[in-house]
Design a protein around this motif. Structure first.
Motif, PDB file in Angstrom:
ATOM      1  N   ARG A   3      -3.368  -3.005  -8.954  1.00 50.98           N
ATOM      2  CA  ARG A   3      -4.778  -3.347  -9.028  1.00 50.98           C
ATOM      3  C   ARG A   3      -5.092  -4.396  -7.970  1.00 50.98           C
ATOM      4  O   ARG A   3      -4.251  -5.220  -7.612  1.00 50.98           O
ATOM      5  N   ASP A   4      -6.312  -4.339  -7.457  1.00 49.87           N
ATOM      6  CA  ASP A   4      -6.782  -5.299  -6.452  1.00 49.87           C
ATOM      7  C   ASP A   4      -7.414  -6.499  -7.168  1.00 49.87           C
ATOM      8  O   ASP A   4      -7.685  -6.454  -8.376  1.00 49.87           O
ATOM      9  N   VAL A   5      -7.648  -7.555  -6.409  1.00 48.19           N
ATOM     10  CA  VAL A   5      -8.423  -8.675  -6.939  1.00 48.19           C
ATOM     11  C   VAL A   5      -9.845  -8.168  -7.221  1.00 48.19           C
ATOM     12  O   VAL A   5     -10.472  -7.555  -6.343  1.00 48.19           O
ATOM     13  N   PRO A   6     -10.364  -8.372  -8.426  1.00 47.17           N
ATOM     14  CA  PRO A   6     -11.715  -7.870  -8.745  1.00 47.17           C
ATOM     15  C   PRO A   6     -12.748  -8.380  -7.741  1.00 47.17           C
ATOM     16  O   PRO A   6     -12.680  -9.511  -7.271  1.00 47.17           O
ATOM     17  N   LEU A   7     -13.694  -7.526  -7.418  1.00 47.06           N
ATOM     18  CA  LEU A   7     -14.695  -7.843  -6.390  1.00 47.06           C
ATOM     19  C   LEU A   7     -15.409  -9.154  -6.690  1.00 47.06           C
ATOM     20  O   LEU A   7     -15.618  -9.982  -5.800  1.00 47.06           O
ATOM     21  N   ASN A   8     -15.793  -9.364  -7.945  1.00 47.60           N
ATOM     22  CA  ASN A   8     -16.559 -10.564  -8.288  1.00 47.60           C
ATOM     23  C   ASN A   8     -15.707 -11.830  -8.331  1.00 47.60           C
ATOM     24  O   ASN A   8     -16.224 -12.922  -8.565  1.00 47.60           O
ATOM     25  N   GLN A   9     -14.382 -11.696  -8.129  1.00 49.02           N
ATOM     26  CA  GLN A   9     -13.497 -12.870  -8.142  1.00 49.02           C
ATOM     27  C   GLN A   9     -12.897 -13.175  -6.761  1.00 49.02           C
ATOM     28  O   GLN A   9     -12.159 -14.142  -6.599  1.00 49.02           O
ATOM     29  N   ARG A  10     -13.236 -12.353  -5.776  1.00 51.57           N
ATOM     30  CA  ARG A  10     -12.543 -12.468  -4.491  1.00 51.57           C
ATOM     31  C   ARG A  10     -12.849 -13.774  -3.765  1.00 51.57           C
ATOM     32  O   ARG A  10     -11.969 -14.392  -3.182  1.00 51.57           O
ATOM     33  N   ASP A  11     -14.110 -14.198  -3.808  1.00 53.17           N
ATOM     34  CA  ASP A  11     -14.443 -15.453  -3.139  1.00 53.17           C
ATOM     35  C   ASP A  11     -13.684 -16.618  -3.767  1.00 53.17           C
ATOM     36  O   ASP A  11     -13.156 -17.492  -3.059  1.00 53.17           O
ATOM     37  N   GLU A  12     -13.636 -16.625  -5.095  1.00 53.18           N
ATOM     38  CA  GLU A  12     -12.932 -17.705  -5.788  1.00 53.18           C
ATOM     39  C   GLU A  12     -11.434 -17.678  -5.447  1.00 53.18           C
ATOM     40  O   GLU A  12     -10.834 -18.717  -5.147  1.00 53.18           O
TER      41      GLU A  12
END
Length: 545
Positions: free
Chosen positions: A481-490
């Motif tokens: 699984r990838d880093v969730p889109l809504n968590q990538r900036d964090e």
């Protein structure tokens, strides 16, 4: 006699079976003209004109069945000698007097303990003609050899000097012949074979080694032999438990905490700190279920009764570890650890009562001694006296076992040098531990937030080396699984912040290690040229994790 015909036939059958199994070669029978004259008499000049070979490299553990024969027939015999050493003695005995033998083998015979009888035999029976050490280069594709070395020697007395070459640089296998043809060979004194250990290297390197080692007390002398082997249990399955088992046992009976101690292994011993292995050693309770496998073999046990299912004979009781436990109270005191195998200094301090398995050594010493042991001059000495094993990431791994560590030289220190080394060692230890805490905190978040408890792969374990895009790719590999889109900036900001902290801590360690080494250089009264030689010989970087 006829009455012994059956016995003789049985002996002949056994000999035929042994010959078929072991493929014996009787040189005198295979090449009678080399050893005998036309009348069958031994020739006074019998033997071959030359012996050339690439003997098999077989570790001593694999030749157990033939060791009694080797012990009875070979002067170079040692219980831990590898097979190729015996080929030297056999080859020399097959030569005519004053003729030559040439082999390519591992060069570990120069200083390994197992080759002491070999070095004595060569000194007494042969003279070196030339020795070419490949250094870190491997002449045979797909075959890793420790210090590959071509040795040419002559049966008979030594001449005053022999030619010597060490391939210091790393070269292509295709260029090795060219390098040897153009090499600047050095004349080395044949007196070197009189020494307990052989070192075929530049005179400058030998001079620095002697300057550091001669006239100083050894670590063993300074510490009054307060250097110990790690613990050997005899049955790890019984004595070593993981953290969940430890917690369960203590929950069942709080007194279990007194006999369950944290354990580190050789691989957990890092420069200045220890990794949490998650393992613990238990001294008595919990062991009843293993009792049949823990019982020491009684002296009255007869092999006819079958194979003994417990441990080897000894004075220990069934619930005790196999080692002599007389010195284990030392483990509760402040101490140093070092692993048996290392490619750079990995001494560390412990004040928490950890135990260490038999892949490490325990040293009761001060913080100032820790600073000395983690210095370049002492690693330079250890790399000269310890047994090299293999190349790892461009650096040689050595067996940093007790018998080598205890020989390390300890220079007299001024009060200022001693206090400065102690302070630096303690400061580096604190930063190294904090950096390890940073490692673990990030790993825990990776496992919890992205991996749902799954194991990290090798790349993610070393997360501080990864850019965010690479970390995402590795997360996909490890966790699917990838880093969730809504968590990538964090996550990108978190990774950047933690990597910056890691760089800062590493830079601090590097600066402090540089200062520490300057003090040790001064303690040994080394010149700038001698310091440069040591730093060239010990190529590991500062700040290693």
């Amino acid at each position: 006699p006829a009455e012994r015909a059956g016995e003789i036939a049985a002996l002949l059958a056994a000999a035929d079976a042994a010959a078929a199994a072991h493929h014996f070669l009787h040189w005198e029978l295979a090449f009678p003209e080399v050893f005998f004259d036309a009348a069958g008499r031994p020739r006074p000049d019998g033997g071959f004109d030359a012996v050339i070979g690439n003997p098999p490299y077989v570790r001593q553990e694999r030749i157990q069945p033939v060791k009694p024969f080797l012990a009875a027939r070979y002067a170079v015999y040692s219980g831990t000698a590898d097979l190729f050493l015996y080929f030297y003695e056999r080859g020399l005995t097959l030569l005519k007097p004053e003729h030559r033998l040439g082999y390519i083998t591992s060069g570990t015979f120069m200083n390994s303990n197992s080759a002491k009888p070999f070095r004595k035999y060569i000194h007494e029976n042969a003279g070196l003609e030339w020795v070419a050490n490949f250094g870190e280069n491997q002449p045979f594709k797909g075959a890793e050899m420790v210090y590959p070395t071509i040795t040419v020697m002559r049966r008979g007395g030594a001449k005053e000097t022999f030619r010597n070459y060490f391939m210091a640089e790393t070269v292509s296998r295709l260029r090795m012949g060219e390098i040897f043809a153009e090499a600047q060979w050095r004349n080395a004194s044949s007196n070197v074979t009189e020494l307990d250990e052989w070192r075929f290297q530049t005179a400058d390197t030998t001079a620095v080694f002697r300057k550091i080692t001669q006239g100083f007390q050894t670590l063993s002398n300074v510490l009054n032999d307060a250097i110990y082997y790690g613990i050997k249990t005899g049955l790890n399955d019984a004595f070593i438990v993981d953290t969940p088992t430890r917690n369960r046992l203590i929950a069942e009976d709080s007194r279990s905490a007194e006999i369950i101690k944290p354990l580190v292994r050789g691989e957990d011993l890092r420069p200045w700190y220890q990794i949490d292995s998650g393992e613990h050693l238990i001294f008595k309770a919990y062991l009843e279920r293993f009792r049949s496998r823990l019982e020491p073999k009684p002296p009255t046990w007869d092999a006819k009764q079958g194979e003994w299912q417990g441990r080897k004979a000894g004075s220990y009781r069934w619930y005790e570890i196999q080692d002599n436990v007389a010195y284990h109270q030392e483990f509760a005191l402040p101490k140093l650890f070092v692993p048996d195998i290392a490619k750079l200094p990995r001494f560390s301090f412990d004040e928490t009562g950890k135990l260490c398995n038999d892949k490490g050594t325990i040293i009761r010493a001060s913080s100032a001694v820790l600073g000395l042991l983690n210095s370049r001059p002492l690693w330079f000495v250890l790399s000269q006296i310890a047994t090299p094993l293999r190349l790892r990431a461009g650096l040689w791994q050595y067996q940093a076992k007790l018998q080598f560590v205890e020989r390390l030289p300890i220079p007299p220190l001024t009060a200022d040098q001693e206090s400065s080394l102690a302070a630096l060692a303690e400061e580096i230890t604190g930063i190294a531990r904090a950096r390890y805490g940073l490692h673990e905190a990030f790993r825990r978040r990776l496992r919890a937030d992205l991996g749902e408890g799954a194991k990290l792969n090798t790349a993610l374990e070393s997360w501080w080396m990864l850019e965010f895009a690479v970390l995402r790719k590795e997360a996909v590999k490890a966790f699917k699984r990838d880093v969730p889109l809504n968590q990538r900036d964090e996550w990108e900001g978190y990774l950047a912040d933690q990597r910056a902290r890691h760089r800062d801590q590493t830079a601090q360690i590097m600066a402090l290690e540089t200062r520490l080494n300057q003090i040790v250089y001064q303690a040994f009264h080394l010149t700038p040229d001698e310091i440069a030689l040591i730093e060239t010989a010990t190529q590991y970087p500062y700040g290693e994790v």
